[in-house]
Design a protein around this motif. Structure first.
Motif, PDB file in Angstrom:
ATOM      1  N   THR A 117     -17.734   0.881   6.453  1.00 38.35           N
ATOM      2  CA  THR A 117     -17.080   1.759   5.473  1.00 38.35           C
ATOM      3  C   THR A 117     -15.584   1.783   5.790  1.00 38.35           C
ATOM      4  O   THR A 117     -15.163   1.386   6.878  1.00 38.35           O
ATOM      5  CB  THR A 117     -17.603   3.201   5.569  1.00 38.35           C
ATOM      6  OG1 THR A 117     -17.271   3.700   6.873  1.00 38.35           O
ATOM      7  CG2 THR A 117     -19.114   3.230   5.362  1.00 38.35           C
ATOM      8  N   ARG A 118     -14.809   2.263   4.830  1.00 40.01           N
ATOM      9  CA  ARG A 118     -13.366   2.359   5.083  1.00 40.01           C
ATOM     10  C   ARG A 118     -13.095   3.333   6.227  1.00 40.01           C
ATOM     11  O   ARG A 118     -12.232   3.093   7.066  1.00 40.01           O
ATOM     12  CB  ARG A 118     -12.641   2.791   3.809  1.00 40.01           C
ATOM     13  CG  ARG A 118     -11.133   2.827   3.983  1.00 40.01           C
ATOM     14  CD  ARG A 118     -10.416   3.007   2.664  1.00 40.01           C
ATOM     15  NE  ARG A 118     -10.559   1.842   1.824  1.00 40.01           N
ATOM     16  CZ  ARG A 118     -10.561   1.877   0.489  1.00 40.01           C
ATOM     17  NH1 ARG A 118     -10.428   3.036  -0.134  1.00 40.01           N
ATOM     18  NH2 ARG A 118     -10.679   0.772  -0.203  1.00 40.01           N
ATOM     19  N   LEU A 141     -12.488  -5.799   2.444  1.00 38.58           N
ATOM     20  CA  LEU A 141     -12.409  -4.351   2.627  1.00 38.58           C
ATOM     21  C   LEU A 141     -11.097  -4.109   3.366  1.00 38.58           C
ATOM     22  O   LEU A 141     -10.778  -4.862   4.291  1.00 38.58           O
ATOM     23  CB  LEU A 141     -13.604  -3.920   3.493  1.00 38.58           C
ATOM     24  CG  LEU A 141     -13.706  -2.476   3.945  1.00 38.58           C
ATOM     25  CD1 LEU A 141     -13.960  -1.564   2.747  1.00 38.58           C
ATOM     26  CD2 LEU A 141     -14.859  -2.315   4.940  1.00 38.58           C
ATOM     27  N   ILE A 142     -10.328  -3.091   2.958  1.00 35.53           N
ATOM     28  CA  ILE A 142      -9.088  -2.804   3.676  1.00 35.53           C
ATOM     29  C   ILE A 142      -9.090  -1.365   4.158  1.00 35.53           C
ATOM     30  O   ILE A 142      -9.828  -0.523   3.635  1.00 35.53           O
ATOM     31  CB  ILE A 142      -7.831  -3.091   2.818  1.00 35.53           C
ATOM     32  CG1 ILE A 142      -7.763  -2.179   1.592  1.00 35.53           C
ATOM     33  CG2 ILE A 142      -7.815  -4.548   2.357  1.00 35.53           C
ATOM     34  CD1 ILE A 142      -6.514  -2.414   0.749  1.00 35.53           C
ATOM     35  N   ASN A 143      -8.260  -1.057   5.188  1.00 36.59           N
ATOM     36  CA  ASN A 143      -8.243   0.306   5.711  1.00 36.59           C
ATOM     37  C   ASN A 143      -7.335   1.192   4.857  1.00 36.59           C
ATOM     38  O   ASN A 143      -6.621   0.713   3.968  1.00 36.59           O
ATOM     39  CB  ASN A 143      -7.852   0.314   7.201  1.00 36.59           C
ATOM     40  CG  ASN A 143      -6.416  -0.159   7.434  1.00 36.59           C
ATOM     41  OD1 ASN A 143      -5.759  -0.679   6.515  1.00 36.59           O
ATOM     42  ND2 ASN A 143      -5.932   0.003   8.654  1.00 36.59           N
ATOM     43  N   SER A 144      -7.376   2.499   5.127  1.00 32.97           N
ATOM     44  CA  SER A 144      -6.625   3.461   4.296  1.00 32.97           C
ATOM     45  C   SER A 144      -5.124   3.246   4.408  1.00 32.97           C
ATOM     46  O   SER A 144      -4.386   3.430   3.436  1.00 32.97           O
ATOM     47  CB  SER A 144      -6.948   4.897   4.719  1.00 32.97           C
ATOM     48  OG  SER A 144      -8.300   5.149   4.505  1.00 32.97           O
ATOM     49  N   PHE A 145      -4.653   2.851   5.602  1.00 32.48           N
ATOM     50  CA  PHE A 145      -3.221   2.599   5.804  1.00 32.48           C
ATOM     51  C   PHE A 145      -2.735   1.527   4.824  1.00 32.48           C
ATOM     52  O   PHE A 145      -1.723   1.693   4.145  1.00 32.48           O
ATOM     53  CB  PHE A 145      -3.005   2.153   7.256  1.00 32.48           C
ATOM     54  CG  PHE A 145      -1.565   2.025   7.655  1.00 32.48           C
ATOM     55  CD1 PHE A 145      -0.800   3.156   7.946  1.00 32.48           C
ATOM     56  CD2 PHE A 145      -0.962   0.774   7.754  1.00 32.48           C
ATOM     57  CE1 PHE A 145       0.533   3.039   8.325  1.00 32.48           C
ATOM     58  CE2 PHE A 145       0.367   0.652   8.128  1.00 32.48           C
ATOM     59  CZ  PHE A 145       1.117   1.788   8.424  1.00 32.48           C
ATOM     60  N   ALA A 146      -3.486   0.416   4.704  1.00 33.76           N
ATOM     61  CA  ALA A 146      -3.112  -0.660   3.778  1.00 33.76           C
ATOM     62  C   ALA A 146      -3.240  -0.196   2.333  1.00 33.76           C
ATOM     63  O   ALA A 146      -2.385  -0.491   1.500  1.00 33.76           O
ATOM     64  CB  ALA A 146      -3.985  -1.893   4.022  1.00 33.76           C
ATOM     65  N   CYS A 147      -4.298   0.591   2.040  1.00 31.69           N
ATOM     66  CA  CYS A 147      -4.483   1.103   0.669  1.00 31.69           C
ATOM     67  C   CYS A 147      -3.269   1.874   0.210  1.00 31.69           C
ATOM     68  O   CYS A 147      -2.757   1.659  -0.891  1.00 31.69           O
ATOM     69  CB  CYS A 147      -5.673   2.067   0.616  1.00 31.69           C
ATOM     70  SG  CYS A 147      -7.210   1.268   0.323  1.00 31.69           S
ATOM     71  N   SER A 148      -2.797   2.790   1.052  1.00 29.78           N
ATOM     72  CA  SER A 148      -1.676   3.621   0.589  1.00 29.78           C
ATOM     73  C   SER A 148      -0.395   2.794   0.524  1.00 29.78           C
ATOM     74  O   SER A 148       0.440   3.024  -0.340  1.00 29.78           O
ATOM     75  CB  SER A 148      -1.514   4.875   1.461  1.00 29.78           C
ATOM     76  OG  SER A 148      -1.291   4.503   2.783  1.00 29.78           O
ATOM     77  N   ASN A 149      -0.242   1.795   1.384  1.00 30.46           N
ATOM     78  CA  ASN A 149       0.937   0.925   1.282  1.00 30.46           C
ATOM     79  C   ASN A 149       0.917   0.102  -0.004  1.00 30.46           C
ATOM     80  O   ASN A 149       1.950  -0.063  -0.656  1.00 30.46           O
ATOM     81  CB  ASN A 149       1.012  -0.023   2.482  1.00 30.46           C
ATOM     82  CG  ASN A 149       1.553   0.690   3.709  1.00 30.46           C
ATOM     83  OD1 ASN A 149       2.304   1.660   3.578  1.00 30.46           O
ATOM     84  ND2 ASN A 149       1.158   0.231   4.878  1.00 30.46           N
ATOM     85  N   ILE A 150      -0.246  -0.422  -0.349  1.00 23.78           N
ATOM     86  CA  ILE A 150      -0.335  -1.219  -1.578  1.00 23.78           C
ATOM     87  C   ILE A 150      -0.033  -0.332  -2.783  1.00 23.78           C
ATOM     88  O   ILE A 150       0.735  -0.705  -3.673  1.00 23.78           O
ATOM     89  CB  ILE A 150      -1.735  -1.873  -1.712  1.00 23.78           C
ATOM     90  CG1 ILE A 150      -1.925  -2.928  -0.617  1.00 23.78           C
ATOM     91  CG2 ILE A 150      -1.917  -2.503  -3.093  1.00 23.78           C
ATOM     92  CD1 ILE A 150      -3.278  -3.613  -0.616  1.00 23.78           C
ATOM     93  N   LEU A 151      -0.596   0.885  -2.764  1.00 18.61           N
ATOM     94  CA  LEU A 151      -0.372   1.801  -3.881  1.00 18.61           C
ATOM     95  C   LEU A 151       1.110   2.155  -4.001  1.00 18.61           C
ATOM     96  O   LEU A 151       1.691   2.092  -5.089  1.00 18.61           O
ATOM     97  CB  LEU A 151      -1.213   3.068  -3.671  1.00 18.61           C
ATOM     98  CG  LEU A 151      -1.120   4.099  -4.787  1.00 18.61           C
ATOM     99  CD1 LEU A 151      -1.644   3.516  -6.096  1.00 18.61           C
ATOM    100  CD2 LEU A 151      -1.917   5.351  -4.413  1.00 18.61           C
ATOM    101  N   SER A 152       1.754   2.470  -2.872  1.00 15.40           N
ATOM    102  CA  SER A 152       3.150   2.907  -2.975  1.00 15.40           C
ATOM    103  C   SER A 152       4.090   1.732  -3.280  1.00 15.40           C
ATOM    104  O   SER A 152       5.100   1.916  -3.942  1.00 15.40           O
ATOM    105  CB  SER A 152       3.582   3.645  -1.704  1.00 15.40           C
ATOM    106  OG  SER A 152       3.634   2.740  -0.630  1.00 15.40           O
ATOM    107  N   GLN A 153       3.751   0.522  -2.836  1.00 14.06           N
ATOM    108  CA  GLN A 153       4.659  -0.614  -3.073  1.00 14.06           C
ATOM    109  C   GLN A 153       4.455  -1.277  -4.424  1.00 14.06           C
ATOM    110  O   GLN A 153       5.384  -1.846  -4.977  1.00 14.06           O
ATOM    111  CB  GLN A 153       4.480  -1.668  -1.976  1.00 14.06           C
ATOM    112  CG  GLN A 153       5.092  -1.257  -0.651  1.00 14.06           C
ATOM    113  CD  GLN A 153       4.871  -2.311   0.411  1.00 14.06           C
ATOM    114  OE1 GLN A 153       4.713  -3.485   0.100  1.00 14.06           O
ATOM    115  NE2 GLN A 153       4.871  -1.896   1.660  1.00 14.06           N
ATOM    116  N   THR A 154       3.234  -1.278  -4.933  1.00 11.98           N
ATOM    117  CA  THR A 154       2.979  -2.032  -6.161  1.00 11.98           C
ATOM    118  C   THR A 154       2.566  -1.138  -7.318  1.00 11.98           C
ATOM    119  O   THR A 154       2.590  -1.562  -8.461  1.00 11.98           O
ATOM    120  CB  THR A 154       1.833  -3.050  -5.957  1.00 11.98           C
ATOM    121  OG1 THR A 154       0.621  -2.320  -5.759  1.00 11.98           O
ATOM    122  CG2 THR A 154       2.083  -3.943  -4.764  1.00 11.98           C
ATOM    123  N   GLY A 155       2.185   0.111  -7.012  1.00 14.70           N
ATOM    124  CA  GLY A 155       1.688   0.990  -8.068  1.00 14.70           C
ATOM    125  C   GLY A 155       0.293   0.607  -8.532  1.00 14.70           C
ATOM    126  O   GLY A 155      -0.263   1.221  -9.425  1.00 14.70           O
TER     127      GLY A 155
END
Ligand SMILES: [Zn+2]
Ligand SMILES: [Zn+2]
Length: 492
Positions: A117-118, A141-155
């Motif tokens: 799981t994440r 599967l990616i961890n939460s740290f990468a998830c929030s970086n992808i969201l903040s950098q790419t929307g």
């Protein structure tokens, strides 16, 4: 000047010749000698210990960035439980930078039979970007740290499902590849270079870019080309012709997709898959390819396109044929993989002048009566896969490659695969197998005057092996790889 001696030299397609030594200077072959010269201080003698010397082998299709990068990262292939996975990541994360790739994950080999799981990933890596990729690359599967970086950098909002597939998988993996530090990118290519030399190659073609519109780190790699042991032949793996021209590329493409893969039933076939009603997908229209390939051709770019099924191969070859008839140029456009071909299609390929860039290891892994090809295509069609000997006999200049990291980057295994095709009618002779990794391969990149044979004025690129390919034995191996007269791998 160096004198390479005490070996058998592959010349005129045989070791049965009277070449006793090769004289080199400044990285080039000066002369083939039929007698050993007197020793004087001008000569530096290199004793090849009775081994066999082939022209430096060339692999014409690799994904060296991924291959090199993953060799530096965490291989989960040996994991048998989730605890193994967590231990491997915890151990492996220590010497990594901000981006960690754990790859080769196979839930079918894991006792629990599931992805982590994440939250479980977060408990091991919370302050670095971590991606765990499935063995086939089609989910991650990616961890939460990468998830929030992808969201903040790419929307980009990624799917609520923790395991990404399809488009989300591509986006997440591209984000990782596009964001890693230049230092790590170069480290990946240095690792790839070492692996290639060890595998017996002095030149490898490599695909750079995301297969969409980005040519990725092409310029960075171009600036550092002289730093690597092997010669890299670069492909901006992209549909972006302007970007390719801007960096001075001579070619464009690679695994830009005309169709998908047999494993995912997306390779485009004329007849349906065995036991199914579907026959795969063409990823682009005829008009799209006609426009893209024609524009590249007009700009003197050699084009390479991934096509596996007969329907996809026909689609791309038709464009090459039209250009050969209307505006012939000696660009040597490529049909990459070119796996499923009947006799009529082979005749069309001969007529268009296209070059099949092929993978003998695919037959080794998936050929045979009970192999994967037979399973998805049926016995009859499986006989029309990877038709090396037939194509050569029709005068088509096929070239050899591994598609590394998909199969191993190793010339011993590649040559054996070409000579021991599951379908005896498609097996190559030793000389043919050598040609597709030397002469033909050099010709593909318009380097036939400088590489691919042991001849005066060519590069002093040699692969030294402990066997004559015509009489292979058990302990066949690469003893040394010599690039431009320098020993870059092995002990002599
Ligand atoms: Zn490929
Ligand atoms: Zn491909």
């Amino acid at each position: 000047m160096k004198v390479f001696h005490n070996a058998r030299f592959w010349h005129n397609s045989t070791f049965e010749n009277d070449v006793k030594a090769i004289l080199t200077h400044d990285g080039k072959i000066v002369a083939l000698l039929t007698e050993l010269p007197e020793s004087t201080q001008d000569y530096d003698f290199v004793d090849l210990k009775g081994n066999y010397v082939y022209p430096g082998f060339i692999d014409t299709h690799t994904h060296s960035f991924e291959g090199g990068l993953y060799s530096l990262m965490i291989d989960l292939g040996g994991a048998r439980s989730l605890q193994d996975v967590f231990d491997l990541i915890a151990e492996g994360k220590r010497d990594k930078g901000k981006f960690i790739f754990a790859w080769n994950f196979d839930e079918l080999k894991i006792a629990e039979g599931r992805f982590p799981t994440r939250a479980e990933l977060d408990s091991i890596v919370s302050d670095k970007n971590l991606v765990l990729r499935r063995i086939d690359g089609h989910s991650c599967l990616i961890n939460s740290f990468a998830c929030s970086n992808i969201l903040s950098q790419t929307g980009n909002i990624l799917s609520a499902d923790e395991v990404f597939r399809g488009f989300d998988n591509d986006r997440a993996v591209h984000w990782f590849h596009n964001n890693i530090e230049p230092e790590l990118i170069l480290k990946a290519y240095h690792a790839a270079s070492q692996i290639a030399l060890k595998g017996g190659f002095s030149t490898i073609h490599t695909m750079v870019g995301d297969a969409n519109m980005s040519i990725g780190h092409y310029s960075l790699l171009q600036e550092h080309l002289a730093d690597f042991g092997v010669d890299f032949v670069l492909y901006p793996q992209s549909f972006n012709i302007e970007a390719a021209l801007e960096v001075g590329a001579q070619r464009i493409g690679g695994c830009i997709l005309a169709d998908g893969s047999l494993g995912s039933y997306s390779a485009a076939l004329y007849e349906p898959y065995r036991g199914h009603s579907i026959n795969g997908n063409l990823y682009q229209t005829d008009a799209y390819w006609y426009d893209f390939i024609t524009r590249a051709h007009q700009n003197n770019l050699q084009v390479g396109v991934h096509c596996i099924g007969d329907r996809a191969i026909t689609q791309i070859n038709n464009v090459y044929m039209a250009l050969a008839n209307s505006d012939f140029k000696d660009l040597r456009h490529q049909l990459i993989h070119c796996e499923l071909t009947d006799d009529a299609l082979i005749n069309h390929i001969k007529a268009s002048g296209a070059v099949p860039v092929m993978q003998p290891m695919f037959d080794r892994l998936w050929g045979g009566e009970s192999g994967f090809y037979a399973k998805v295509l049926g016995q009859e069609r499986a006989k029309h896969m990877n038709r090396f000997a037939t194509m050569l006999s029709r005068g088509i200049k096929i070239t050899g490659s591994s598609d590394w990291y998909i199969t191993e980057l190793n010339i011993v295994a590649s040559l054996a695969a070409a000579m021991n095709h599951h379908n005896p009618a498609e097996a190559l002779t030793a000389a043919q197998a050598i040609d597709i990794y030397t002469k033909n391969a050099a010709w593909l990149s318009h380097d036939e005057d400088v590489k691919g044979q042991l001849l005066p004025d060519m590069m002093a690129d040699f692969t030294v092996m402990n066997y004559d390919l015509k009489k292979p034995g058990a302990d066949n191996k690469v003893v040394a790889t010599i690039k431009a007269g320098k020993l870059l791998y092995g002990n002599l």
